[in-house]
Scaffold this motif. Structure first.
Motif, PDB file in Angstrom:
ATOM      1  N   UNK A 224       0.874  -1.206   0.058  1.00 22.16           N
ATOM      2  CA  UNK A 224       0.032  -0.126   0.064  1.00 22.16           C
ATOM      3  C   UNK A 224       0.711   1.270  -0.178  1.00 22.16           C
ATOM      4  N   UNK A 225       0.757   2.183  -0.914  1.00 27.71           N
ATOM      5  CA  UNK A 225       1.510   3.457  -1.069  1.00 27.71           C
ATOM      6  C   UNK A 225       0.582   4.467  -1.548  1.00 27.71           C
ATOM      7  N   UNK A 226       0.793   5.648  -0.937  1.00 27.99           N
ATOM      8  CA  UNK A 226       0.263   6.895  -1.294  1.00 27.99           C
ATOM      9  C   UNK A 226       0.174   7.309  -2.878  1.00 27.99           C
ATOM     10  N   UNK A 227      -0.976   7.406  -3.366  1.00 32.11           N
ATOM     11  CA  UNK A 227      -1.088   7.617  -5.051  1.00 32.11           C
ATOM     12  C   UNK A 227      -0.759   8.937  -5.224  1.00 32.11           C
ATOM     13  N   UNK A 228       0.159   9.276  -6.364  1.00 32.47           N
ATOM     14  CA  UNK A 228       0.611  10.609  -6.508  1.00 32.47           C
ATOM     15  C   UNK A 228      -0.660  11.428  -6.783  1.00 32.47           C
ATOM     16  N   UNK A 229      -0.443  12.996  -6.186  1.00 30.12           N
ATOM     17  CA  UNK A 229      -1.486  13.793  -6.306  1.00 30.12           C
ATOM     18  C   UNK A 229      -2.619  13.689  -5.485  1.00 30.12           C
ATOM     19  N   UNK A 230      -2.404  12.987  -4.265  1.00 35.83           N
ATOM     20  CA  UNK A 230      -3.463  12.883  -3.471  1.00 35.83           C
ATOM     21  C   UNK A 230      -4.733  12.122  -3.773  1.00 35.83           C
ATOM     22  N   UNK A 231      -4.636  11.359  -4.921  1.00 39.35           N
ATOM     23  CA  UNK A 231      -5.498  10.306  -5.450  1.00 39.35           C
ATOM     24  C   UNK A 231      -5.966   9.224  -4.734  1.00 39.35           C
TER      25      UNK A 231
END
Length: 305
Positions: A224-231
């Motif tokens: 699980x990783x944060x998607x670019x651009x706060x998506x």
């Protein structure tokens, strides 16, 4: 050895591949500089040998950087390291001037690289429990428009898995990080096995493997990783398993349009729907999803009565 350690071994193998690429370019393009730096002296054959070693390093780079699981292939570098150490030992025996210090330093550097190569190759090649030549690898990823903490918690509660994995009938937690899995098998029969969580990094990674003697031998991980651009959250699944029916069963599954790779992709799409809308959207004409044999019974959509 944990799943995370296997991932680290393959990652280090990629780093060693780039090291080989850099050394290869330098040795092919500037052999005189390399000869001078290592203290080989003015031997006429040294320049040619350095260029040959550079070509060998470029070969290692191509092998390691072109493989999805490069760690076991690092043994090719170990063989090259042995040749380099033998060559440096011969040069040390022949030289008696100040060049011996540079040769000694070069030998120490190659020895350290050899140690790193051996550790990486051993860690990446020793994967107990599943025969490497029979493994089927599945990879898939999707972006879910929900916070990473929420996505991780939902997946970590393994009793939620059958909500979006339609081939699963149930997953029951057992004490000690173990769980009992029941899935739909061939000829409408159920298949059962036990699994254990071997790595659990909060909001980052969940890794598991089947226990010894399981009917369906498998291992895998979900990251699980944060998607670019706060998506939202990127979810990446990597699964290795030994098909119960072997390659024949896998080929037959392809004919039915139910290849495991497609199943994993469909599972992730359903997971996205559950996380974002709270339910899986299915048409009335194909209530069980996209299985090929279900498509035969599809019909035009009709108003709900």
């Amino acid at each position: 050895m944990s799943e995370a350690e296997h991932h680290n071994a393959h990652r280090w193998a990629g780093v060693l591949g780039w090291v080989s690429a850099g050394l290869g370019v330098l040795q092919v393009a500037a052999p005189d500089t390399v000869v001078r730096v290592i203290g080989a002296g003015d031997r006429p054959w040294a320049r040619r040998v350095v260029r040959l070693i550079g070509l060998r390093e470029l070969f290692h780079a191509a092998v390691l950087l072109g493989s999805r699981r490069p760690a076991p292939l690092v043994w090719t570098r170990v063989a090259g390291d042995a040749m380099d150490l033998a060559l440096l030992g011969r040069l040390m025996a022949e030289r008696e001037d100040g060049g011996r210090r540079r040769l000694a330093a070069s030998t120490a550097a190659v020895t350290g690289i050899t140690f790193a190569d051996i550790v990486t190759a051993v860690r990446g090649g020793h994967e107990p429990g599943l025969p490497p030549h029979r493994l089927t690898n599945l990879r898939a990823a999707i972006t879910v428009n929900r916070p990473r903490r929420e996505v991780y918690r939902f997946w970590r509660d393994i009793e939620n898995l059958p909500r979006f994995m339609i081939h699963l009938e149930s997953v029951e937690p057992i004490a000690g990080g173990y769980s009992h899995w029941r899935a739909k098998g061939p000829a409408h029969k159920s298949v059962e096995w036990d699994a254990e969580i071997i790595e659990d990094q909060t909001e980052q990674l969940i890794a598991w493997r089947s226990v010894e003697g399981a009917t369906v031998r498998n291992r895998g991980s979900v990251r699980f990783t944060d998607a670019p651009g706060g998506r939202g959250t990127e979810v990446r699944v990597d699964i290795d398993y030994d098909p119960p029916a072997g390659k024949v069963g896998l080929a037959f599954a392809r004919l039915l349009g139910e290849h495991p790779q497609q199943q994993v992709c469909d599972d992730l799409r359903r997971f996205k729907q559950v996380m974002e809308t709270g339910e899986v959207a299915r048409s009335e004409g194909s209530p069980e999803g996209t299985r090929a044999r279900r498509q035969l019974f599809q019909r035009p959509a009709q108003p709900v009565r």
